[in-house]
Design a protein around this motif. Structure first.
Motif, PDB file in Angstrom:
ATOM      1  N   SER A  51       0.831  -1.210   0.000  1.00  0.00           N
ATOM      2  CA  SER A  51       0.000   0.000   0.000  1.00  0.00           C
ATOM      3  C   SER A  51       0.863   1.257   0.000  1.00  0.00           C
ATOM      4  N   TYR A  52       1.947   1.253   0.768  1.00  0.00           N
ATOM      5  CA  TYR A  52       2.837   2.417   0.769  1.00  0.00           C
ATOM      6  C   TYR A  52       3.480   2.616  -0.608  1.00  0.00           C
ATOM      7  N   ARG A  53       3.833   1.523  -1.249  1.00  0.00           N
ATOM      8  CA  ARG A  53       4.415   1.641  -2.597  1.00  0.00           C
ATOM      9  C   ARG A  53       3.369   2.181  -3.575  1.00  0.00           C
ATOM     10  N   THR A  54       2.134   1.734  -3.435  1.00  0.00           N
ATOM     11  CA  THR A  54       1.065   2.263  -4.283  1.00  0.00           C
ATOM     12  C   THR A  54       0.896   3.762  -4.054  1.00  0.00           C
ATOM     13  N   SER A  55       0.976   4.174  -2.799  1.00  0.00           N
ATOM     14  CA  SER A  55       0.893   5.597  -2.482  1.00  0.00           C
ATOM     15  C   SER A  55       2.002   6.378  -3.172  1.00  0.00           C
TER      16      SER A  55
END
Length: 619
Positions: free
Chosen positions: A159-163
């Motif tokens: 999720s952080y990478r998607t952000s």
């Protein structure tokens, strides 16, 4: 005033022309025209300058005239900024009642649910916002935070990478680095931090980087000291006054004002140790102030409030907090956070109190700030010759660095599990960030040297399927079969304490030792096997074990660590006898004497104060 004025007002807001926007908004208020828009604009401007009380007042006035979705949404943000979470929740709920698909309110409400500790609901709210079209950097950060707090580290990292694929965000970078460290990927984590800091220096992000390095097995104590010095040079050194003239009366024997600074004066491990101390402070000699960055005040917070002059500092700028501390006349300011999230290192950098100390329970290592005069620890954590690895002067309590009051829910010690199982069960109930590759290698060798033995890893992330797969793969690289690992998450603290009755020996990681879990293990009859590593945080286990007469459970190299585990495996009857008497040892030791710790801290405070008074007289 016309619709044209309203259009001009929002043009000024969007362009960042604060003075023009404020002037036009006040003109609109004086004219009594479109006042809901004027109050809305003034609320936004107040929020941007961190004047959250004014922001709340203007936004509430705007809503009273015309309750728009944008006003409800921004009112929720203003309430959250000052820790008024119930009111923030109500504001977002009002917005969503009008438009359930208002994704901005849903995404922001998810953050409030995070603050309230309702992580599953926060994840659901964030996912709902995404399903309705939210695609911002921030909503994926919130989703990652909710997944992280539920122990789902692999999903959180994704999720952080998607952000970050949607734009640069310091919080996403910080939390991705922390998540990778919790997965044992320190090289990758350091690359995330380093590349981001090279592009845009940020004090909070750099603090998180320092925490990551504290757990990194490749970092020696001298490396950590230099890393902390880099932080001070970048963010703190220029904040220190060139000539500090504190107004405190330099009377060495007078009543002192002690200020504790922490974001963790709530249901948190810091409170486990500090609440008993504050309960026992000598009120005839010390006035206690708490500067608390606590968003969600709970029952534990209210106990601190009853014992102190409580200053809620959520949303307060560093310079304003430093001024408040000086105005309060604090004589000795104590840092309880180190570089952990929510720290106020840049307040300490401003030297608002004449004496400033950091207590090692924060992050177990140096702050790197020369504005902090001393690091409170003991002789095991900071043995002679280790002065060069900290920026502060070592402050030896002359006794173990903590004392522990077990909860009323602590169960009795059960018999040694190995007697009924026929094999030894090792256990670690702490966070996975300490489970670096060096630890995995040594623990794997220990399992190989003790045929039939098992390892129980029990903490929230170890209950997540993807994290379990990751951990099993890491141990498999060193020959450990998956069925020798018991991975899970015991959900409540009373049940966790009871689970110590299912392990024979607690394993202490290195180079960053455990603290609270080691104390719990000892009280529950499980001896702790530790390796004395880099000071100070690599010596926590050595301090605790020597306090209960178990210095022979302290290894000084990896081979000795394994050998001590093998010796215990070969002497099950001796291990059973040790278990039967270990709680009594703890209860009779200095680890059980909170009053003694409190007096030691007070003596240390008084000595530090007298030293400052002497320098003032000499000047």
């Amino acid at each position: 005033m016309t619709d044209n004025d309203a259009a001009r007002l929002f043009q000024h807001l969007q362009a960042g022309d604060s003075a023009e926007a404020a002037s036009l908004a006040h003109d609109m208020l004086r004219a009594g025209q479109q006042t809901h828009l004027a109050d809305f604009a003034l609320g936004i401007l107040a929020y941007q300058t961190r004047d959250y009380d004014s922001a709340v007042a203007h936004l509430k006035q705007s809503i009273a005239i015309e309750p728009t979705l944008a006003a409800w949404n921004n009112l929720g943000a203003a309430f959250r900024a000052t820790g008024r979470l119930a009111e923030a929740s109500a504001a977002y709920q009002n917005a969503l009642a009008v438009d359930p698909k208002f994704v901005d309110a849903a995404a922001n409400y998810a953050n409030v649910l995070m603050d309230l500790g309702n992580f599953a609901a926060a994840e659901s709210m964030a996912l709902g916002a995404i399903a309705n079209g939210a695609n911002s950097v921030e909503v994926y950060v919130t989703l990652g935070n909710a997944q992280f707090r539920q122990g789902r580290l692999v999903e959180a990292a994704a999720s952080y990478r998607t952000s970050l694929a949607r734009g640069e965000n310091q919080t996403a970078i910080r939390n991705l680095g922390s998540t990778l460290a919790n997965l044992g990927r320190f090289t990758e984590a350091k690359q995330v931090y380093s590349s981001a800091l090279a592009k845009r220096p940020d004090a909070d992000l750099h603090s998180s980087f320092l925490i990551c390095q504290t757990y990194d097995p490749q970092m020696a104590a001298a490396d950590l000291r230099e890393a902390s010095a880099v932080y001070e040079r970048a963010y703190a050194l220029h904040l220190r006054p060139t000539a500090t003239a504190h107004a405190n009366t330099p009377d060495p024997g007078r009543r002192l004002r002690i200020g504790y600074v922490s974001p963790d004066l709530c249901n948190h491990v810091v409170a486990v140790f500090m609440l008993p101390v504050m309960t026992r402070h000598d009120s005839s000699a010390f006035d206690i102030y708490c500067y608390a960055d606590v968003r969600n005040t709970d029952d534990t917070s209210r106990k601190f409030q009853a014992l102190s002059t409580w200053r809620q500092t959520v949303g307060m700028a560093d310079e304003r907090l430093a001024a408040l501390i000086a105005a309060d006349g604090i004589d000795i300011l104590i840092d309880l956070a180190g570089h952990s999230p929510g720290n106020r290192q840049l307040v300490f950098a401003r030297k608002p109190a004449p004496v400033q100390l950091s207590y090692v329970i924060g992050t177990g290592t140096t702050t790197g700030l020369t504005a902090i005069d001393g690091l409170i620890a003991d002789g095991y954590l900071l043995p002679p010759g280790s002065e060069h690895v900290i920026s502060e002067a070592p402050c030896d309590l002359g006794r173990p660095f903590v004392a522990y009051e077990p909860p009323a829910t602590m169960p009795p010690v059960g018999p040694l599990p190995a007697l009924r199982n026929g094999y030894l069960t090792f256990g670690y109930f702490g966070r996975p960030i300490r489970l670096n590759d060096r630890v995995v290698k040594v623990w794997s060798a220990l399992l190989a040297a003790c045929p039939g033995s098992r390892l129980r890893l029990d903490n929230k992330p170890f209950g997540a399927a993807a994290t379990q797969d990751d951990v099993r793969k890491r141990f498999a690289e060193f020959g450990v079969a998956p069925d020798r690992l018991d991975l899970g998450d015991t959900p409540t603290h009373p049940a966790v304490l009871a689970a110590y009755n299912e392990i024979d020996i607690a394993l202490d990681p290195f180079p960053h030792n455990a603290g609270t879990t080691s104390l719990e293990a000892l009280w529950m009859g499980a001896p702790v096997l530790t390796l004395a590593d880099r000071p100070p945080v690599g010596r926590l286990g050595e301090s605790l074990l020597n306090a209960v007469g178990l210095g022979d459970w302290v290894a000084h190299d990896e081979a000795g660590y394994i050998a001590k585990g093998v010796d215990a495996n070969a002497n099950i009857e001796a291990l059973a006898a040790l278990r039967a008497g270990l709680r009594a040892r703890c209860e009779q030791s200095q680890l059980s004497d909170v009053a003694d710790l409190t007096r030691a801290m007070e003596r240390l405070y008084r000595t530090a104060w007298q030293r400052w008074c002497a320098t003032r007289r000499a000047a």
